[in-house]
Design a protein around this motif. Structure first.
Motif, mmCIF file in Angstrom:
data_model
loop_
_atom_site.group_PDB
_atom_site.id
_atom_site.type_symbol
_atom_site.label_atom_id
_atom_site.label_comp_id
_atom_site.label_asym_id
_atom_site.label_seq_id
_atom_site.Cartn_x
_atom_site.Cartn_y
_atom_site.Cartn_z
ATOM 1 N N ARG A 193 -5.878 -10.004 9.736
ATOM 2 C CA ARG A 193 -6.452 -9.613 8.438
ATOM 3 C C ARG A 193 -5.798 -8.346 7.879
ATOM 4 O O ARG A 193 -5.640 -8.217 6.671
ATOM 5 N N PHE A 194 -5.454 -7.410 8.760
ATOM 6 C CA PHE A 194 -4.866 -6.145 8.336
ATOM 7 C C PHE A 194 -3.386 -6.118 8.718
ATOM 8 O O PHE A 194 -2.975 -6.667 9.749
ATOM 9 N N THR A 195 -2.600 -5.428 7.890
ATOM 10 C CA THR A 195 -1.179 -5.238 8.172
ATOM 11 C C THR A 195 -0.821 -3.782 7.910
ATOM 12 O O THR A 195 -1.113 -3.251 6.836
ATOM 13 N N ILE A 196 -0.177 -3.158 8.887
ATOM 14 C CA ILE A 196 0.316 -1.792 8.721
ATOM 15 C C ILE A 196 1.818 -1.852 8.529
ATOM 16 O O ILE A 196 2.520 -2.575 9.225
ATOM 17 N N PHE A 197 2.299 -1.114 7.543
ATOM 18 C CA PHE A 197 3.740 -1.046 7.315
ATOM 19 C C PHE A 197 4.056 0.286 6.661
ATOM 20 O O PHE A 197 3.177 0.947 6.090
ATOM 21 N N ARG A 198 5.308 0.673 6.745
ATOM 22 C CA ARG A 198 5.705 1.964 6.211
ATOM 23 C C ARG A 198 6.928 1.830 5.319
ATOM 24 O O ARG A 198 7.704 0.898 5.447
ATOM 25 N N ASP A 199 7.061 2.818 4.443
ATOM 26 C CA ASP A 199 8.241 2.981 3.597
ATOM 27 C C ASP A 199 8.729 4.406 3.827
ATOM 28 O O ASP A 199 8.211 5.351 3.230
ATOM 29 N N ASN A 200 9.714 4.555 4.704
ATOM 30 C CA ASN A 200 10.181 5.901 5.045
ATOM 31 C C ASN A 200 10.811 6.609 3.853
ATOM 32 O O ASN A 200 10.747 7.839 3.754
ATOM 33 N N ALA A 201 11.404 5.850 2.941
ATOM 34 C CA ALA A 201 12.015 6.467 1.762
ATOM 35 C C ALA A 201 10.958 7.136 0.884
ATOM 36 O O ALA A 201 11.250 8.113 0.187
ATOM 37 N N LYS A 202 9.735 6.595 0.930
ATOM 38 C CA LYS A 202 8.641 7.161 0.138
ATOM 39 C C LYS A 202 7.713 8.026 0.982
ATOM 40 O O LYS A 202 6.693 8.516 0.483
ATOM 41 N N ASN A 203 8.052 8.186 2.268
ATOM 42 C CA ASN A 203 7.185 8.959 3.174
ATOM 43 C C ASN A 203 5.740 8.474 3.094
ATOM 44 O O ASN A 203 4.792 9.273 3.001
ATOM 45 N N THR A 204 5.577 7.174 3.124
ATOM 46 C CA THR A 204 4.256 6.586 2.960
ATOM 47 C C THR A 204 4.057 5.449 3.973
ATOM 48 O O THR A 204 4.977 4.668 4.210
ATOM 49 N N VAL A 205 2.873 5.406 4.549
ATOM 50 C CA VAL A 205 2.483 4.284 5.399
ATOM 51 C C VAL A 205 1.279 3.613 4.744
ATOM 52 O O VAL A 205 0.446 4.277 4.119
ATOM 53 N N TYR A 206 1.215 2.307 4.863
ATOM 54 C CA TYR A 206 0.189 1.526 4.189
ATOM 55 C C TYR A 206 -0.656 0.745 5.198
ATOM 56 O O TYR A 206 -0.192 0.411 6.286
ATOM 57 N N LEU A 207 -1.867 0.449 4.781
ATOM 58 C CA LEU A 207 -2.706 -0.480 5.528
ATOM 59 C C LEU A 207 -3.224 -1.510 4.537
ATOM 60 O O LEU A 207 -4.089 -1.193 3.709
ATOM 61 N N GLN A 208 -2.659 -2.702 4.592
ATOM 62 C CA GLN A 208 -3.111 -3.791 3.746
ATOM 63 C C GLN A 208 -4.274 -4.480 4.440
ATOM 64 O O GLN A 208 -4.124 -4.973 5.559
ATOM 65 N N MET A 209 -5.419 -4.514 3.776
ATOM 66 C CA MET A 209 -6.632 -5.059 4.364
ATOM 67 C C MET A 209 -7.080 -6.270 3.556
ATOM 68 O O MET A 209 -7.434 -6.133 2.380
ATOM 69 N N ASN A 210 -7.056 -7.424 4.172
ATOM 70 C CA ASN A 210 -7.478 -8.675 3.530
ATOM 71 C C ASN A 210 -8.704 -9.227 4.236
ATOM 72 O O ASN A 210 -9.025 -8.838 5.362
#
Length: 128
Positions: free
Chosen positions: A67-84
């Motif tokens: 249900r959840f996915t963690i991913f990062r964008d190092n160029a944006k210095n951001t990590v995300y948690l997609q929660m479905n």
């Protein structure tokens, strides 16, 4: 020193989706392991997911797998948690955490005290 800022929380109906973001403005966490934890009222802070700097390996707690996915964008210095497919039991304050990469990250990933840097938290409320 790493300063973390979470955003993206809110109120959503069961079955809905949210995407949480954790940014490190003015800094970088490209060599850090990045984790998400959550804490519901009256409960201890619990591990949700981690994205390791080394190879981008990920780990999830059983209740969010699929249900959840963690991913990062190092160029944006951001990590995300997609929660479905959110459920009322996902209601909590969600915290982003960072720790410089260590080779024993897998054994430490679920432990809150293993992380040095924390954000202020963002509230997620799932209504039934």
């Amino acid at each position: 020193q790493v300063h973390l800022v979470e955003s993206g929380g809110g109120l959503v109906q069961a079955g809905g989706s949210l995407r949480l973001s954790c940014a490190a403005p003015g800094g970088t966490f490209s060599s850090y392991d990045m984790g998400w934890f959550r804490q519901a009222p009256g409960k201890e802070r619990e591990f949700v997911a981690v994205n390791s700097w080394r190879g981008g390996s990920t780990l999830y707690t059983d209740s969010v797998k699929g249900r959840f996915t963690i991913f990062r964008d190092n160029a944006k210095n951001t990590v995300y948690l997609q929660m479905n497919s959110l459920k009322p039991e996902d209601t909590a304050v969600y915290y982003c955490a960072a720790e410089p990469y260590r080779s024993d990250w897998y054994g430490r990933a679920r432990i809150p005290n293993a992380y040095t840097y924390w954000g202020q938290g963002t509230q997620v409320t799932v209504s039934s």
